[in-house]
Design a protein around this motif. Structure first.
Motif, mmCIF file in Angstrom:
data_model
loop_
_atom_site.group_PDB
_atom_site.id
_atom_site.type_symbol
_atom_site.label_atom_id
_atom_site.label_comp_id
_atom_site.label_asym_id
_atom_site.label_seq_id
_atom_site.Cartn_x
_atom_site.Cartn_y
_atom_site.Cartn_z
ATOM 1 N N LYS A 190 45.448 90.146 58.763
ATOM 2 C CA LYS A 190 45.664 91.013 59.917
ATOM 3 C C LYS A 190 47.063 90.793 60.474
ATOM 4 C CE LYS A 190 40.765 90.621 61.245
ATOM 5 N NZ LYS A 190 39.828 90.159 62.289
ATOM 6 N N LYS A 191 47.547 91.772 61.248
ATOM 7 C CA LYS A 191 48.879 91.638 61.844
ATOM 8 C C LYS A 191 48.897 90.610 62.968
ATOM 9 C CE LYS A 191 50.573 96.235 60.642
ATOM 10 N NZ LYS A 191 51.073 97.534 61.134
ATOM 11 N N GLU A 192 47.748 90.378 63.584
ATOM 12 C CA GLU A 192 47.620 89.336 64.610
ATOM 13 C C GLU A 192 46.306 88.610 64.379
ATOM 14 O OE1 GLU A 192 48.212 90.399 68.682
ATOM 15 O OE2 GLU A 192 49.625 92.011 68.197
ATOM 16 N N GLY A 193 46.290 87.336 64.713
ATOM 17 C CA GLY A 193 45.053 86.581 64.523
ATOM 18 C C GLY A 193 45.147 85.175 65.067
ATOM 19 N N THR A 194 44.055 84.437 64.925
ATOM 20 C CA THR A 194 43.967 83.063 65.414
ATOM 21 C C THR A 194 43.410 82.174 64.313
ATOM 22 O OG1 THR A 194 43.608 83.774 67.705
ATOM 23 C CG2 THR A 194 42.895 81.552 67.132
ATOM 24 N N THR A 222 45.873 77.839 66.676
ATOM 25 C CA THR A 222 47.187 78.454 66.468
ATOM 26 C C THR A 222 47.025 79.968 66.422
ATOM 27 O OG1 THR A 222 47.849 76.558 65.084
ATOM 28 C CG2 THR A 222 49.210 78.546 64.964
ATOM 29 N N HIS A 223 47.781 80.698 67.255
ATOM 30 C CA HIS A 223 47.776 82.160 67.234
ATOM 31 C C HIS A 223 49.010 82.653 66.465
ATOM 32 C CE1 HIS A 223 44.659 82.011 70.331
ATOM 33 N NE2 HIS A 223 45.439 81.186 71.006
ATOM 34 N N TYR A 224 48.861 83.722 65.708
ATOM 35 C CA TYR A 224 50.002 84.249 64.961
ATOM 36 C C TYR A 224 50.138 85.753 65.158
ATOM 37 C CZ TYR A 224 46.836 86.229 61.436
ATOM 38 O OH TYR A 224 45.865 86.973 60.810
ATOM 39 N N ARG A 225 51.356 86.235 64.930
ATOM 40 C CA ARG A 225 51.645 87.672 64.968
ATOM 41 C C ARG A 225 52.702 87.962 63.910
ATOM 42 N NH1 ARG A 225 55.246 91.247 68.064
ATOM 43 N NH2 ARG A 225 56.213 89.420 69.037
ATOM 44 N N VAL A 226 52.471 88.978 63.084
ATOM 45 C CA VAL A 226 53.431 89.346 62.050
ATOM 46 C C VAL A 226 54.635 90.037 62.689
ATOM 47 C CG1 VAL A 226 53.855 90.810 60.031
ATOM 48 C CG2 VAL A 226 51.699 89.545 60.234
ATOM 49 N N LEU A 240 51.124 78.117 70.115
ATOM 50 C CA LEU A 240 50.238 76.958 70.048
ATOM 51 C C LEU A 240 49.401 76.827 71.309
ATOM 52 C CD1 LEU A 240 52.519 74.148 68.562
ATOM 53 C CD2 LEU A 240 50.938 75.649 67.376
ATOM 54 N N GLU A 241 48.117 76.585 71.132
ATOM 55 C CA GLU A 241 47.272 76.170 72.251
ATOM 56 C C GLU A 241 47.209 74.657 72.324
ATOM 57 O OE1 GLU A 241 43.370 77.559 73.009
ATOM 58 O OE2 GLU A 241 43.895 79.670 72.748
ATOM 59 N N THR A 242 47.321 74.022 71.160
ATOM 60 C CA THR A 242 47.274 72.564 71.078
ATOM 61 C C THR A 242 48.519 72.097 70.325
ATOM 62 O OG1 THR A 242 45.950 72.833 69.072
ATOM 63 C CG2 THR A 242 44.764 72.363 71.112
ATOM 64 N N GLY A 243 48.804 70.815 70.405
ATOM 65 C CA GLY A 243 50.005 70.289 69.753
ATOM 66 C C GLY A 243 49.699 69.137 68.828
ATOM 67 N N ARG A 244 48.930 69.388 67.777
ATOM 68 C CA ARG A 244 48.566 68.328 66.824
ATOM 69 C C ARG A 244 49.695 68.104 65.812
ATOM 70 N NH1 ARG A 244 45.146 67.196 70.591
ATOM 71 N NH2 ARG A 244 43.322 68.573 70.701
ATOM 72 N N THR A 245 49.694 66.933 65.214
ATOM 73 C CA THR A 245 50.705 66.595 64.214
ATOM 74 C C THR A 245 50.681 67.604 63.065
ATOM 75 O OG1 THR A 245 50.463 64.242 64.746
ATOM 76 C CG2 THR A 245 51.525 64.789 62.651
ATOM 77 N N ARG A 249 52.045 73.896 60.183
ATOM 78 C CA ARG A 249 52.191 73.789 58.726
ATOM 79 C C ARG A 249 50.829 73.598 58.052
ATOM 80 N NH1 ARG A 249 56.253 68.932 58.819
ATOM 81 N NH2 ARG A 249 56.326 69.192 56.541
ATOM 82 N N VAL A 250 49.970 72.785 58.659
ATOM 83 C CA VAL A 250 48.649 72.516 58.079
ATOM 84 C C VAL A 250 47.736 73.744 58.202
ATOM 85 C CG1 VAL A 250 46.555 71.121 58.331
ATOM 86 C CG2 VAL A 250 48.795 70.024 58.400
ATOM 87 N N HIS A 251 47.700 74.351 59.379
ATOM 88 C CA HIS A 251 46.856 75.535 59.574
ATOM 89 C C HIS A 251 47.256 76.658 58.612
ATOM 90 C CE1 HIS A 251 44.811 75.040 63.790
ATOM 91 N NE2 HIS A 251 44.157 74.443 62.815
#
Length: 338
Positions: A190-194, A222-226, A240-245, A249-251
């Motif tokens: 999708k163009k946007e997602g979580t 993590t939320h993304y938008r193309v 980012l909603e959270t700030g994990r190590t 990159r991992v998500h």
């Protein structure tokens, strides 16, 4: 395995399970099980009597057997005193309470093992020393959050304890807006997602993180938008909603969207599309010149701890990131979205 810190030792308690291969040398076995500990350190701890097998001292050559109980104490070396160093800094904003710095790639944020010099903290200590009056106590910069060594972009730094407490609370309660830009292999559905998924230590690669079961890691969102499509790659904006190590990159890698150039998580090879001829050469040239992942912390917004005013900061994409974008726009049929 369980472990804890005593006054000057890192302590570990291990029980060798029944399915472990027996007969492995004690020093080799422990070096493979304990993170950031070399075989030499294990041998030194054995010589000094800091390791027992079934409550008895044994030699490094002792063959480990199933059922053995291993108690280990590794001396914690005293870290060297961190020194101020004169280095160029790209300071986006500064006042009496905080500053925003645009961190370059390849700069470590905080001094630690293997990087006691040349870090952002070393540079900030010099910078804040220059600001303080000679009769005043030296102002020590407070790192509120971090960026990976090979991630560029904006970091907020507190210049006093009160500001540090308030900013740290913002990050804890998610009252701060952070957006990143990344070039990734692949195209999201999708163009946007979580993307959600707990992040913890990768059980197969101890220097990497991974999406793990909820009880094995820390929850992450993590939320993304193309922003732009390029044949088999995509430019994404991420919030980012959270700030994990290594969270972004991992998500992304867990969703088959490897960050371009990411050597740790598999983005430094041609993941999609033809892998032959001039196309392969173009990407290999970009990997060689980039030497990092295409991930940039672009914006940062929050309520100023002192004035109460909402402030928003933006940073330009660094030259190496722009070079990759330029090559993709020239060679990969771009489709602009934003």
């Amino acid at each position: 395995m369980s472990h804890n810190n005593s006054d000057q030792f890192q302590e570990y308690h291990l029980e060798v399970p029944d399915d472990e291969t027996s007969g492995t040398r004690l020093d080799k076995y422990l070096a493979s099980k304990i993170e950031d500990t070399s075989r030499t350190k294990i041998q030194e701890a054995l010589t000094e009597g800091h390791i027992t097998v079934n409550r008895k001292k044994e030699k490094a050559s002792y063959p480990v057997e199933a059922g053995d109980v291993l108690d280990v104490r590794i001396p914690i070396p005293k870290p060297p005193e961190v020194q101020a160093e004169e280095m160029p800094l790209d300071i986006v904003y500064e006042d009496d309470d905080l500053l925003l710095v645009n961190k370059s790639a390849n700069m470590v944020v905080h001094p630690a093992k293997g990087n006691w010099t040349g870090t952002l903290v070393n540079a900030l200590m010099w910078h804040t020393d220059e600001l303080s009056e000679p009769e005043e106590d030296t102002v020590r910069p407070g790192i509120v959050h971090r960026l990976d060594k090979d991630t560029s972009g904006l970091l907020v730094v507190a210049k006093n304890d009160k500001t540090h407490r308030i900013l740290s609370e913002y990050f804890r309660t998610k009252d701060i807006e952070r957006t990143y830009w990344a070039i990734v292999w692949g195209t999201p559905d999708k163009k946007e997602g979580t993307i959600t998924g707990a992040i913890g230590r990768d059980p197969h690669h101890r220097k990497r993180m991974a999406v793990v079961p909820e009880d094995k890691g820390k929850s992450a969102t993590t939320h993304y938008r193309v922003l732009e499509y390029f044949d088999h790659l995509t430019l994404l904006e991420l919030k980012l909603e959270t700030g994990r190590t290594h969270q972004i990159r991992v998500h992304l890698a867990d969703n088959n969207l490897w960050v371009f150039g990411d050597q740790k998580y598999g983005g430094d090879s041609v993941r999609y599309g033809p892998n032959t001829g001039s196309r392969k050469q173009m990407f290999n040239n970009l990997f060689a010149s980039l030497q990092r992942q295409c991930l940039h912390a672009k914006t940062l917004g929050f309520e100023h701890p002192t004035t109460g005013e909402m402030v928003q900061f933006d940073s330009e994409l660094p030259g190496d990131f722009q070079q990759v974008l330029g090559m993709l726009r020239q060679n990969c049929k771009p489709e602009h979205i934003y």
